[in-house]
Every structure is written in structure tokens, then in C-alpha cells.
Scaffold this motif. Structure first.
Motif, PDB file in Angstrom:
ATOM      1  N   MET B 388       0.882  -1.164   0.000  1.00 10.61           N
ATOM      2  CA  MET B 388       0.000   0.000   0.000  1.00 10.61           C
ATOM      3  C   MET B 388       0.923   1.218   0.000  1.00 10.61           C
ATOM      4  O   MET B 388       1.751   1.364   0.893  1.00 10.61           O
ATOM      5  CB  MET B 388      -0.891  -0.031   1.246  1.00 10.61           C
ATOM      6  N   GLY B 389       0.816   2.091  -1.019  1.00  6.99           N
ATOM      7  CA  GLY B 389       1.730   3.223  -1.145  1.00  6.99           C
ATOM      8  C   GLY B 389       2.822   2.911  -2.142  1.00  6.99           C
ATOM      9  O   GLY B 389       2.578   2.167  -3.082  1.00  6.99           O
ATOM     10  N   PRO B 390       4.040   3.441  -1.979  1.00  5.93           N
ATOM     11  CA  PRO B 390       4.494   4.304  -0.879  1.00  5.93           C
ATOM     12  C   PRO B 390       3.936   5.732  -0.981  1.00  5.93           C
ATOM     13  O   PRO B 390       3.140   5.985  -1.868  1.00  5.93           O
ATOM     14  CB  PRO B 390       6.013   4.314  -1.082  1.00  5.93           C
ATOM     15  N   ASN B 391       4.421   6.567  -0.054  1.00  5.19           N
ATOM     16  CA  ASN B 391       4.073   7.988  -0.048  1.00  5.19           C
ATOM     17  C   ASN B 391       2.618   8.183   0.359  1.00  5.19           C
ATOM     18  O   ASN B 391       1.856   8.844  -0.335  1.00  5.19           O
ATOM     19  CB  ASN B 391       4.379   8.579  -1.438  1.00  5.19           C
ATOM     20  N   ILE B 392       2.241   7.580   1.477  1.00  2.74           N
ATOM     21  CA  ILE B 392       0.848   7.667   1.938  1.00  2.74           C
ATOM     22  C   ILE B 392       0.769   8.009   3.430  1.00  2.74           C
ATOM     23  O   ILE B 392       1.774   7.989   4.133  1.00  2.74           O
ATOM     24  CB  ILE B 392       0.085   6.334   1.720  1.00  2.74           C
ATOM     25  N   TYR B 393      -0.451   8.323   3.850  1.00  6.89           N
ATOM     26  CA  TYR B 393      -0.686   8.569   5.272  1.00  6.89           C
ATOM     27  C   TYR B 393      -1.028   7.282   6.011  1.00  6.89           C
ATOM     28  O   TYR B 393      -1.127   7.273   7.238  1.00  6.89           O
ATOM     29  CB  TYR B 393      -1.798   9.612   5.488  1.00  6.89           C
ATOM     30  N   GLY B 394      -1.215   6.197   5.290  1.00  6.19           N
ATOM     31  CA  GLY B 394      -1.610   4.941   5.898  1.00  6.19           C
ATOM     32  C   GLY B 394      -3.091   4.681   5.705  1.00  6.19           C
ATOM     33  O   GLY B 394      -3.651   5.113   4.688  1.00  6.19           O
ATOM     34  N   ILE B 443     -10.696   4.653   5.772  1.00  5.84           N
ATOM     35  CA  ILE B 443     -10.103   5.717   4.946  1.00  5.84           C
ATOM     36  C   ILE B 443      -8.722   5.199   4.565  1.00  5.84           C
ATOM     37  O   ILE B 443      -7.947   4.811   5.444  1.00  5.84           O
ATOM     38  CB  ILE B 443      -9.978   7.044   5.715  1.00  5.84           C
ATOM     39  N   VAL B 444      -8.436   5.165   3.279  1.00  8.93           N
ATOM     40  CA  VAL B 444      -7.197   4.533   2.816  1.00  8.93           C
ATOM     41  C   VAL B 444      -6.419   5.481   1.911  1.00  8.93           C
ATOM     42  O   VAL B 444      -6.991   6.094   1.003  1.00  8.93           O
ATOM     43  CB  VAL B 444      -7.508   3.232   2.030  1.00  8.93           C
ATOM     44  N   GLY B 445      -5.116   5.595   2.163  1.00  8.05           N
ATOM     45  CA  GLY B 445      -4.239   6.371   1.276  1.00  8.05           C
ATOM     46  C   GLY B 445      -3.602   5.455   0.243  1.00  8.05           C
ATOM     47  O   GLY B 445      -3.107   4.383   0.587  1.00  8.05           O
ATOM     48  N   LEU B 446      -3.629   5.840  -1.022  1.00  2.17           N
ATOM     49  CA  LEU B 446      -3.063   4.970  -2.055  1.00  2.17           C
ATOM     50  C   LEU B 446      -1.761   5.518  -2.645  1.00  2.17           C
ATOM     51  O   LEU B 446      -0.975   4.780  -3.225  1.00  2.17           O
ATOM     52  CB  LEU B 446      -4.092   4.729  -3.169  1.00  2.17           C
ATOM     53  N   GLY B 447      -1.547   6.827  -2.513  1.00  2.05           N
ATOM     54  CA  GLY B 447      -0.277   7.435  -2.906  1.00  2.05           C
ATOM     55  C   GLY B 447       0.224   7.013  -4.276  1.00  2.05           C
ATOM     56  O   GLY B 447      -0.495   7.127  -5.275  1.00  2.05           O
ATOM     57  N   ASN B 448       1.433   6.475  -4.312  1.00  2.65           N
ATOM     58  CA  ASN B 448       2.059   6.145  -5.601  1.00  2.65           C
ATOM     59  C   ASN B 448       1.464   4.901  -6.251  1.00  2.65           C
ATOM     60  O   ASN B 448       1.805   4.582  -7.387  1.00  2.65           O
ATOM     61  CB  ASN B 448       3.562   5.930  -5.413  1.00  2.65           C
ATOM     62  N   LYS B 449       0.621   4.201  -5.533  1.00  2.00           N
ATOM     63  CA  LYS B 449      -0.042   3.005  -6.070  1.00  2.00           C
ATOM     64  C   LYS B 449       0.950   2.055  -6.752  1.00  2.00           C
ATOM     65  O   LYS B 449       0.732   1.629  -7.899  1.00  2.00           O
ATOM     66  CB  LYS B 449      -1.150   3.408  -7.052  1.00  2.00           C
ATOM     67  N   SER B 450       2.029   1.746  -6.047  1.00  2.00           N
ATOM     68  CA  SER B 450       3.010   0.830  -6.639  1.00  2.00           C
ATOM     69  C   SER B 450       2.408  -0.565  -6.776  1.00  2.00           C
ATOM     70  O   SER B 450       2.871  -1.357  -7.581  1.00  2.00           O
ATOM     71  CB  SER B 450       4.268   0.778  -5.770  1.00  2.00           C
ATOM     72  N   ASP B 451       1.384  -0.853  -5.993  1.00  2.00           N
ATOM     73  CA  ASP B 451       0.764  -2.183  -6.089  1.00  2.00           C
ATOM     74  C   ASP B 451      -0.747  -2.075  -5.824  1.00  2.00           C
ATOM     75  O   ASP B 451      -1.537  -2.037  -6.768  1.00  2.00           O
ATOM     76  CB  ASP B 451       1.453  -3.140  -5.103  1.00  2.00           C
ATOM     77  N   ILE B 452      -1.126  -1.977  -4.552  1.00  2.00           N
ATOM     78  CA  ILE B 452      -2.558  -1.915  -4.234  1.00  2.00           C
ATOM     79  C   ILE B 452      -3.160  -0.644  -4.829  1.00  2.00           C
ATOM     80  O   ILE B 452      -2.605   0.445  -4.668  1.00  2.00           O
ATOM     81  CB  ILE B 452      -2.768  -1.933  -2.697  1.00  2.00           C
ATOM     82  N   ASP B 453      -4.265  -0.805  -5.544  1.00  2.00           N
ATOM     83  CA  ASP B 453      -4.915   0.384  -6.096  1.00  2.00           C
ATOM     84  C   ASP B 453      -6.422   0.266  -5.959  1.00  2.00           C
ATOM     85  O   ASP B 453      -6.929  -0.566  -5.194  1.00  2.00           O
ATOM     86  CB  ASP B 453      -4.456   0.677  -7.523  1.00  2.00           C
ATOM     87  N   GLU B 454      -7.139   1.102  -6.686  1.00  2.00           N
ATOM     88  CA  GLU B 454      -8.576   1.243  -6.467  1.00  2.00           C
ATOM     89  C   GLU B 454      -9.320  -0.079  -6.642  1.00  2.00           C
ATOM     90  O   GLU B 454     -10.273  -0.361  -5.911  1.00  2.00           O
ATOM     91  CB  GLU B 454      -9.156   2.308  -7.411  1.00  2.00           C
ATOM     92  N   ASP B 455      -8.914  -0.899  -7.596  1.00  2.00           N
ATOM     93  CA  ASP B 455      -9.696  -2.127  -7.808  1.00  2.00           C
ATOM     94  C   ASP B 455      -9.471  -3.138  -6.689  1.00  2.00           C
ATOM     95  O   ASP B 455     -10.376  -3.901  -6.359  1.00  2.00           O
ATOM     96  CB  ASP B 455      -9.460  -2.727  -9.202  1.00  2.00           C
TER      97      ASP B 455
END
Lengths: 721, 721
Positions: B388-394, B443-455
Motif C-alpha cells: 500500500m503506497g508508498p508515499n501515503i498517510y496509511g 479511509i485509505v491512502g493509495l499514494g504512488n499506487k506501486s501495487d494496491i490500487d482502487e480495484d
């Protein structure tokens, strides 16, 4: 009126007008409601509206000469009172391409005609310019119940019928109005030439629009007009077909009162030396009691005269049986008595020479009693008493500490003047104002608008030094033309924002012409508002936010908008909002880019938005905003704040206000708006920013940009940009 | 897939596919990037896409027979390898109208050809169906970087080029998708027949769209396709011109992970039995400290394992040097260490078989270090650790009391799951939620979406019993197709609301075809969202308001919306909003009208809106709303409240909540929203209403209707209406 409209008028006077008058006289005498094609041509010729050239040839050589003079191809037609079915008789030839062909065609048609009817009387052969190519457009005019004469422009063809892509302006239209119409249709690129085609002559097309608008203004009995199609090419615009509908019973609206007369009365009504309360009451819960209390507690410094049939005094003020018994001057009479007694009391106001009556009572036209309303209108006219209402909450004028209303008092002074047609919306204005600490100069209820309406308020607020923005809610405009003319004048000085409700009502009357059928009532409002410099609010909240925010912002000196943001995500959404609101994101010059980069981390992004990144201390916001304010190429700033521990919300807010003041002291005055993303503390910060001249919103990337966009729209319309 | 898509596939297998494959093999062998016209025809024939009929005649009688079989008019052309310039040779005749003319034309063309080149080898004369009339449309396909194969539909002609009136769907498209495209263009009325013209065959046109979409899905190397124009008539739709562009290097995206696999991992990550904090810290102000405190103070009941190179314990929890030293199960590892150390620690997580890593650190792709990001993606893949991320609030998952974030804690449980690509927007979500008392599930931060994303989130929330609405902010979709497929499935069960930022970015790659040039990136998002049942939020506030309001409302059982208002002015504005938001104002049946009239003053208005007028006591609101809730013909209520002394705001609010509960107990469950006009007390009333199941807004006639409109949009998309 522009030069071009002047030119049209010049053409139209006096012989041209006489020519049209002669045609209309004939139509009237014959009790017709529309003109024949030849009559239409005469009218167009008189006003210099180009129609296909034509002439009647008496010989083959003549045909060749006439055709050559107008250019090929031409259409040739037999002219004979004895041949009705010209085509059947072989009497029509289309697409005649050369002088030789014209000679030949003359002979052929003549021979055919003689063969068809040997004894036919032949008057000659008509040679007519054949229109083709170019772009087919429509120029027309309709007569609207509220706005009067309107000129219309659209593209011809089926797609336009399907898409209703047409635009309107008040007639007469200036050349600038006409040019703005060419840009005002959705498919405006069609006029620029597509698929390698030629662009149309904007000048020629605008000229036709101006002339049509002048014609219908000179002859109000022309209630509908269609030039459809007009063939627009790179060199001219020629109307291939003319259709004119007349109504000799049509009565244009009487001219509105002179502005000076409106202002003289409104100044007394809004800032009265004495106020009478007709139906004043000592009893709690009565409207006449609420009005008295609001006047007294609101801090009104003028005289207060309660009017009551029996009471000696009310709430400590000496009461009178009639306004006529009051010794002093009364400028405003507030009515709090049942509808059926209003007319009588109003007549007394007239005799007392009171200039204005604030008619709170309901029970008139809105309640199925139009006759009661007609009666008071008559009385008002007779004595020249201006009527506000009936069926209203009254009005507030804060700079006189005047709450002439039965609603809750409101006294926060400011520079936005608001009005509403509906009482409910008026209450929403008061609630929002109080909640947002929005200062107002006035809040006015217009209700049934039996007399005073939006244009009267425009005239008053135009010259009211305490007002610098006018925001109005309306459901209709009784006299749209008077409103538009006032708005056009006033909006040059002060923003005029309007929320027009009832966009989906039936509206425009059924019309028999093509242009008429295309006219949606709301589209007319939309276009006339634009023509008049009115900013149209799309929602109640927007009306309120514009009223609150626009007076706070200084007028921008140019189109270059810069976003400075701590949150990259806000930057993207703020950019979207800029596009949505017609704002130009400045493209960043390299030297300025370099200057910003000095202040931001290497992984931040300059360009526009300037992304200072989220973890930055206050000094980064300070430095970049100072640079944004001091560089003359930048005209407005949009700030995107991201709540962090390093720069907490109130630290950001205080710093921004300080920077703003510091730079203003140095002469750098620019609009700044802000979007705050963060936990609930950002609400306090937004409030602080707003109260200090920076419209700011928590959890929204669109509201601050909408407010800035409205300010720009106004500045452009007022010719300040 | 619909029957029609099945049908297309049937046609296409196997011989048809082989035919296309043979053509493509030739093109590939010849290193070409596009197909010739005859190759295009072969491809169309194979997939049953109608093209003009043609045949080669070997005699005049043959020509007559062939032409008669396809219908007139026809075009006839010489077929000879020795005659390149057919027209010059007199070898082409257009508009051949009868069988006799076809015979004559055969002889004429043959004679001309021989005259032109006596020794030319004549293979025959091609007879081709001549297309004309009908409506010119375009059917095409493009290949998008995120969404893959898309099918496009628009009207032909210059206006469409100017207006960019084109619509897209994911390929393969079902028959229903295709039919929705016909209604999805602005000028859709053109297809119904205008100016007395025939309507097109919707079936034939949809069939072409479905087949094109199947073709490009079967052959991914077809990267662009244009049928332009297609002549659509009341009986058929025939492609007059075919253009196919290929790219044999094109690699379709790998299929997304199976949903079960996503869900298995996400369930552990979002509801972990144990959480490790890599870089946990006892020092105030450090991210690793904030995360620890949020876990502890948030009330998380699972195991917490601080990971630290030296400390023995942190904030009272035993610390470990590595996750590998932890004895218990870890489901989620929250990273709070510098970017350069992430890959190493991640490998240890992999060895420990931790399913998910929450990568708070920045300093990756967003900061100019894509190689660091590529490295962690590799490690994640190797060990099957979801990132999840990187570059997120968690992230927050309230139902596990889990605040796996360094931001402020948030614990109000509710059923809306929100996510954001940007940290700033995440903070706005938290602030708004707290301010509006909006309960959330996550509430989820996705940031750079290197892997986990909206789908991935869609898959998890789909089966999460604590979530009944999913609201997402995104700037792009890494894999738009995977998102669309997930959204299409999920939105049938739970509303999916998306704020797509960056609408104005350059987006779509430069394309060489016509369809490609018309494709705006945002239009694709717009159309695919619609196809997938996604509700698109137009602003940040709207995303938040929809997330707040939609779960509060029950699903309406029908389209009939009724407005009951105390303020006539609000009624008009609410009606406008209904139209703006696609809601149907019920037309009032006479018996219901009479029933309402019993409760309201004679000067009030029944119909819709029901205007109870402003001065009414609570009982009038109560009676009319009860009637509105109990009559089965009414499906939703919009209330307009006007603040008066007779019915103060909180009296209104309490009464409405009581009526709602009473009627719900009787089985009448309908969506109710409210607009409150009045002084500031209406804010408290609105809050009370909202907390009790009636989304209500002060000073706004648009927000409540927008929320109701979104609920309707969802219900329609999910097939519930």
C-alpha cells in the motif's frame, strides 16, 4: 450604440424607413400577418440586408449581361402572369454557369413557355444569383414578453435543430454584441472553416445581425423574423430566404421611469428620516409588533411613528390614527395590516406624500386575489407612492441601522446588497449572512413585485456608496429589458450577481417561426445576462458565496493565475477548477520557475501549480507567496494548504494574512483565495483567512476558485481586464 | 456478455478468426502498420460487419444480374491490372440506376477501356453497391494505455468534428452497451430521424458496434479502427470505408489477480491480528511514534509489534529487531523508515510471510527515484507481499479500531469507505468526516499506487460487511480495465463514487486515426464510469457529501419524487435541482391532489411542489409528509422548510424525524431529504435531521437534491429501478 448600429440607423433613415412603412401599411390594409417574399426583399433592401441579386431580362443578350454582372451560377425563371407552374412549363433552369449558357437558357425557356402556352403574356425572364457553398446560418428575431425585441443567431441545418445551438441578444445589438454571438454558439468553430473550408466573414455576418436588430427595433410590429438560411462565405453573408411575421396590435412596454426619479424615491425609502408602522402593535407575536421591535432594537436613529386606530402609544412611541396625523416627514411606511385594508391606508400615505410603502401583508395576487393587487397598484400610481411587495418580509439597510421587517434583526454592516423574490430565500440569506459573518448593506424582499423590482434596486445600489456588489434572487423579471439596461450600466461599476430560479418553467410563448421555436426561455436569460454583464449564480449557495467573497477580493489586473500548493492532490483539483471557471493558469516563465525552485525542495515541482510539497515549514509558504505577490506577471493566487504538524492551520493562516498585509503595504494588491485540506482545525483557519481578506474554504477545491472565477468574469465584463 | 456479443463470437469462430489471422499475417510479413481497403473488407466480412456489396461481372448480362441482386444505384469500375487510372480511362460509372443501364454501362466501360489501352488485360467489371442517404455515423476503436480496447461511436460530418460528440465503451461491448452509445451522444435525436427523415435501425447499428468491439478484442494487435462513414438507414448500417491500424508489438496488460486472492490478502491487511510498526519510535514528533500512538490510543485490540534496531520496548510494547524475530502472526507491517531502507525490511516481511506492507515513506517515484520504487515492487512480487503506497498517510479501518497512520486518529464507525490518491485529500476526508460526524468504515491512502490500487479496494469493500458505499479520489487509474470490471460488479451491490482529478491533463496519446483524434482522455473516463455503474463526483465536496448522504438514504422503489415545501421560492429552486440531477417530479394524480389540498390553506398550491405556504403550524408539515410517505405512488420526498415563529426549526426537525419513524414502523420506507431556509437555528435542525436519517442542508436548495439524485443514479445503474 456602436458605430455599426449607427450605420444601420443611417441607412434606415428616412427613405429606408419609409420604404418599410409602405410595405407594412399594405400588409396591414390587407389584414395579413406575414409578408410575401417580394415584400421581405424590399424590407431587406431598405435596411441593407443582403439578399440574392436578381433582375428581369428582356432578351438573351440582356440575360447574359445581367447574369455576368451578378456572377455565376444563376437561376433563370420565366416571368408570366399566365404561367403558374413554372417548372412544369419548362420555365426554370438552375445552375446556369456561363454567359453563353445564359443566352441559350433564355431562348430555351422562352421556347418552352410558348410551347406550354402559346398565348401567355411573357414579361421577361428573371435572372437570380444562385447561392451555394459557404456555411448555412440563421439570423432571426423574436419578441419576448419580458425582454421585448431579441435578435438570434445560429447555424443552419438539422444538427442545429437537434442541438438547439442558438444564441440571443437584446435588439438593437451593437457590432460587438453581434460578434459575441458568433462566438456564443457551441459550434462556433464551424465559422472558422473546417476540413480546409474558408472561414466566414465575421464582419459581414455581424453586419446582418446588427441590421436585423435595428429593423425590428424600428418596427415593433415585426414580431418575428427569420433569415433562414443565410449563406455565409469568406466575402459576404446573403439571406436566401426571408420570413417576416407582424402583429399590428403589439404594444411595446412603456419606457421605464427615468433613473433619477427612481433613485430620488429609493434614497428616501432606503434611508428614511421617518418610518411609519401601519398596524403597529404592542402585542407579542403580531407582525406589527415585530416590526416595531426591529426598528427600535436595530438601532434606527430616525423617527418612528406607530399608526394604530386606538392606541395612544406603542412600545414607548406616540401612536397616530393615520399617517396624515403625523407632524413630521415620513419617507417609508411599513404595512402590517390585513390585505383588504391596504388600499385605504395607502391612499392616506399618498396624501401625506410618503414616497414608499413596504407592503408586508400577503393575500394579494399570490393568494388568488389579483384584483386587490390591481387596486393598490392603481393607488400607488395615482399618488406616486412606490410599492415594495406585497407579500414580503420587508427590508434591511444596515448602514442606517434599519430593520424594516418582521424577521429576525440583522445588523452586520458590509458591502453586499442582496434581494430575493421569495421570503424563504430571504430567510436563507439572513441565516447564511449571520453564520458566515457576511456583512451586508441591504437585504430586500420583493415578493409580488407589484411595483419596485430588480431594476429599481439596481438603480439605487448603483449610487449607494455603502454597496459594492448586488446579488439578486428572482423567479422572473417583470421587465427584463429595463433590468438588462440597468444591469449593463451598473455592472460596469459593481458586480451584479443573479440567481434565476424557474429555469425549467414553460416560459417562452409558442411561436410560429423557426427562430421562435428554438428559443428556450432560459437560454434567453442566459444570453441577456451575459450581454448585460450579469454574473449568473448556478445555485443558492453560489449566490451567497459570491455575495460573500467577491467584495472581499480586489479586482485582478490581469489574467495570470498561479496556484501555490502544499498538497499535490489539491493542486490537480484546483487546476481542474480553474478550467471549469474560465481562469487562465499562467505558463511559468523560466526565470520565475527558477526563482520558485529556490524556495522548494528538489522533489517539489515548480511550473504551475507550484507544488511546495507537504512537509514544508511556514517559511516555504511565506517565501513562495511573497514571490507570487511581488512578481508583476502574476495577477492572482490560489493557495492549497495541507494540514501538517510542521505548519499547523492557524500558523499558516496568520502567516498568510501577515504576508498579504506586508505586500499590500508595498503596493502589491492581488486577489488571493485558499483551499484548506486537513482536520477540523482548518475550519477556524479558513474563517480567519476569510475575515482577513482571503476567501478560504475547508474541504473544497472548487469553492475558492468559483469565487475567484466570478470576480474575473465580472472584471472582464466591466472592461477592467 | 450479451447474446449479441455471443453471436459475434460465434460468427468469428473459428473460420472467421482464421480469415482475419491470415490477413494480419500478411500485413505483419510485409512489415506494414495498416491494412489495405480489400484487406479491411475481408476482415469486416469475416466478422459480419456490413460493407457495400460487390461482384465482378464478366458480361453485360452478368453485370445486370449482379447489380439487380444488390439493388440500385450501383457503381461500375473496370478491373484491369493494366489500367491504373480508371477514371481517366473512362472505366468508372457512378449512379447506374437500372438493369438496362447496367448492361449498357458494361459495354461502354469495356469500349472505353479498349480505346484507352487496346492490349489491356480485362478481368471484368466490378459492380459495387452505391451508398447514399441515411445518416452518416462513425464506429471505431482505439487502444488506451489504461483501459485497453475501447469502441467508439459518433455522428459523421463536420459538426461532429467540431463538437467532439463521440462516446466510448470498453470492448467487447454488449448489445446493451452498444444501444446505450446510440443514446450517449449529444445529438442522439439525429438517429431518430429529423425533418421527416427515417430513424436509423438501432439494431443494425448496435450490431456493427458489438462486432467491431469483438474484433478488436479478439485481435489486440488491431490498435485503431475506423468505419467512417457508416451509412445508417432504417434497414441497415453499412461501412463505406474501413481503416485498420495494427501494432504487432502491442502487449495487452496481464490479467489482474483473481478476486479471491485479492480479498484473502486484503482481509488480513485491513483487519489484522497483529501489526508491526517498522521504525517505531518513542520520540514525539516522529512518524513511527505517531503510528504507535494511533494504534494504541485508537483502541486496536490485536497485537502490536514495534520494530526497532536497538530499543527493548516502545511505549510499553516489547520491541523486536526484525519482523522475523516476532513470535506471533503479523498481517500488516506499517513502514516508518526512510525510503532507502524499505526494500531490505520488505524482504524480511516477505520471509515472515506478512501479506501486506503499508508504506508511509515518501522519496520514491514521486520524488524522482523511480528505481527505488521499482526495487520494492520487485521485492513485493517475489514474496507476494501486497504494497500500500508508498508515499501515503496509511489507512483507517474503524471496525477494527485500527488507525494505521501517522495522521490524527479517527474512530467514528460508519459504512462509507473512502480512499484518496493524495495525502492532502486524505486529510480533507478526515476533517470533513469529523466535522460532519460522518461515520466511516475505512479511509485509505493509495499514494504512488506501486501495487494496491482502487480495484483492490473495490474487491475488499465489496465483501466487507461494514461497508455499504465506496468513495474514491483518484488522479489516474493504473489499470482502468481492472477497475472498470471490478466497479461494474461491485456497483450492483454498493454505490461506487469516484472523484477523478486531472480532467484537463494531456492524457490520451497522440493517435493517427480519426476516432483517436476525437478521443479526449476525460471523455473516456466519463463513459467508462457510466458503463461501470460508477457515480462520478464533480467536486471534492460532492464526493464527501455523497459519501455522507447516500448510505443514510434507503433505496427508492420508483422514480416519482415529490416536493413538499413551506417556501414557494425554495420549491422553484428545488424543482430546478430535480431537473439538473435527473429526477422525475411526479405529476400529481387528481385524487392525491385533492388529498393534499385538505391539509393546506386555500391559497396554497397542490400539484408538485406541494406548497403548504409559509405561515403554517407543524401539523401541516406532519399531515402532508405523512400522506407523502404513505401513498404508494410517491417514492421519494424532498422537503423545503421555511423558518417561522409558528414552526421553529427544531420543532420542524423533531416532528419530521418522528413522522419518519412512525411511518417506517408501518412499513413505509422512502428516501427523504430536506432544504432549510432560515436564520442560523436551521443549522442545528439540519444536523439533527441528518443524524436521524434525513440528509438536510441549510441555505442550499441544491445539495439535498444532488445527494438524492446520486442515490437514484446508483439505483438505476444497479438495476434496482
Amino acid at each position: 450604440m456602436s458605430n455599426s448600429a449607427d450605420a444601420a440607423r443611417k441607412i434606415a433613415e428616412p427613405s429606408a424607413q419609409e420604404a418599410v412603412r409602405r410595405v407594412l401599411d399594405t400588409v396591414k390594409a390587407e389584414k395579413r400577418t406575414s409578408l410575401t417574399a417580394p415584400e421581405g426583399k424590399v424590407v431587406c433592401d431598405a435596411y441593407g440586408i443582403p439578399v440574392p441579386k436578381e433582375g428581369v431580362a428582356k432578351s438573351a443578350a440582356d440575360a447574359s449581361k445581367i447574369a455576368s454582372s451578378m456572377g455565376f451560377p444563376v437561376v433563370m425563371k420565366i416571368v408570366s402572369p399566365d404561367i403558374l407552374h413554372k417548372t412544369e412549363a419548362g420555365g426554370v433552369m438552375v445552375g446556369v454557369k456561363t454567359a453563353a449558357d445564359a443566352e441559350k437558357a433564355y431562348d430555351t425557356i422562352l421556347a418552352n413557355a410558348k410551347k406550354y402556352k402559346a398565348d401567355a403574356k411573357i414579361e421577361g425572364i428573371q435572372v437570380q444569383q444562385m447561392l451555394a457553398g459557404g456555411t448555412e446560418v440563421i439570423v432571426g428575431s423574436i419578441t419576448d414578453g419580458s425582454f421585448g425585441k431579441l435578435v438570434a443567431f445560429g447555424l443552419g441545418g438539422v444538427l442545429v435543430e437537434v442541438l438547439k445551438d442558438i444564441t440571443f441578444r437584446l435588439a438593437p445589438a451593437t457590432k460587438d454584441d453581434a460578434l459575441s454571438m458568433l462566438d456564443g454558439i457551441q459550434a462556433h468553430d464551424m465559422l472558422k472553416g473546417v476540413r480546409g473550408g474558408d472561414p466566414v466573414s465575421r464582419d459581414a455576418l455581424a453586419d446582418v445581425i446588427v441590421k436585423v436588430s435595428q429593423l425590428v427595433s424600428d418596427f415593433p410590429e415585426i414580431v418575428e423574423l427569420d433569415l433562414n438560411p443565410v449563406f455565409a462565405t469568406k466575402k459576404d453573408a446573403i439571406a436566401a430566404d426571408v420570413r417576416i411575421v407582424v402583429d399590428f396590435d403589439y404594444k411595446p412596454r412603456p419606457a421605464p421611469r427615468p433613473t433619477e426619479e427612481i433613485v430620488a424615491a429609493m434614497n428616501r425609502i432606503m434611508q428614511p428620516k421617518g418610518v411609519a408602522v401601519i398596524g403597529a402593535s404592542a402585542e407579542d407575536g403580531k407582525i406589527g409588533n415585530s416590526v416595531m421591535k426591529n426598528l427600535i432594537n436595530g438601532g434606527y436613529k430616525g423617527e418612528i411613528y406607530p399608526i394604530h386606530p386606538k392606541a395612544a402609544d406603542i412600545l414607548g412611541y406616540k401612536a397616530y390614527k393615520s399617517v396624515k396625523d403625523v407632524p413630521g416627514v415620513i419617507d417609508t411606511a411599513v404595512f402590517a395590516i390585513p390585505a383588504k385594508f391596504v388600499a385605504g391606508a395607502l391612499a392616506e400615505c399618498g396624501e401625506k406624500k410618503i414616497p414608499g410603502a413596504v407592503l408586508i401583508p400577503s393575500g394579494f395576487a399570490e393568494a388568488g386575489a389579483p384584483e386587490l393587487q390591481a387596486e393598490i397598484v392603481e393607488v400607488g400610481k395615482k399618488y406616486n407612492v412606490r410599492l415594495m411587495g406585497p407579500n414580503i418580509y420587508g427590508f434591511y439597510y444596515t448602514w442606517s441601522n434599519l430593520c424594516a421587517t418582521f424577521c429576525t434583526a440583522y445588523d452586520v454592516k458590509g458591502h453586499a446588497a442582496l434581494s430575493s423574490q421569495s421570503g424563504g430565500i430571504g430567510m436563507a440569506i439572513i441565516g447564511f449572512s449571520r453564520s458566515a459573518k457576511m456583512g451586508v448593506s441591504a437585504i430586500v424582499g420583493l415578493g409580488n413585485k407589484s411595483d419596485i423590482d430588480e431594476d429599481d434596486l439596481l438603480a439605487f445600489f448603483e449610487q449607494d456608496p455603502n454597496t459594492n456588489l448586488i446579488a439578486q434572487h428572482c423567479e422572473d423579471l417583470k421587465d427584463g429589458r429595463a433590468f438588462a439596461e440597468a444591469a449593463k450600466r451598473v455592472s460596469k461599476k459593481k458586480p451584479v450577481v443573479v440567481l434565476k430560479a424557474g429555469r425549467t418553467s414553460a416560459g417562452a410563448k409558442a411561436a410560429s417561426s423557426h427562430t421562435g421555436a428554438l428559443a428556450g426561455n432560459d437560454k434567453i436569460y442566459e444570453d441577456v445576462f451575459k450581454q448585460s454583464g450579469v454574473i449568473r449564480a448556478r445555485s443558492l449557495r453560489q449566490l451567497l458565496e459570491f455575495a460573500r467573497g467577491m467584495p472581499v477580493l480586489p479586482t485582478p489586473k490581469g489574467e495570470n493565475v498561479l496556484i501555490i500548493t502544499g498538497a499535490g492532490g489539491s493542486g490537480v483539483l484546483l487546476s481542474d477548477s480553474c478550467v471549469d471557471n474560465g481562469l487562465s493558469l499562467m505558463s511559468m516563465p523560466p526565470d520565475l520557475d527558477a526563482a520558485f525552485r529556490k524556495f522548494i525542495p528538489p522533489f517539489g515541482a515548480a511550473g504551475n501549480p507550484v507544488d511546495i510539497t507537504g512537509g514544508e515549514p511556514p517559511i516555504t509558504y511565506i517565501n513562495t507567496v511573497k514571490l507570487g505577490l511581488s512578481d508583476e506577471r502574476i495577477h492572482s493566487l490560489i493557495l492549497g494548504y495541507w494540514h501538517t504538524i510542521v505548519t499547523p492551520p492557524m500558523v499558516f493562516a496568520r502567516n498568510m494574512v501577515e504576508v498579504k498585509k506586508e505586500m499590500e503595504a508595498k503596493g502589491f494588491v492581488k486577489p488571493i483565495v485558499a483551499s484548506l485540506a486537513g482536520d477540523v482545525e482548518v475550519e477556524e483557519a479558513a474563517e480567519y483567512l476569510y475575515q482577513n481578506g482571503i476567501p478560504a474554504y475547508a474541504y473544497s477545491t472548487e469553492l475558492p476558485v468559483e469565487v475567484l472565477g466570478a470576480k474575473y468574469k465580472w472584471a472582464r465584463g466591466a472592461g477592467l481586464l
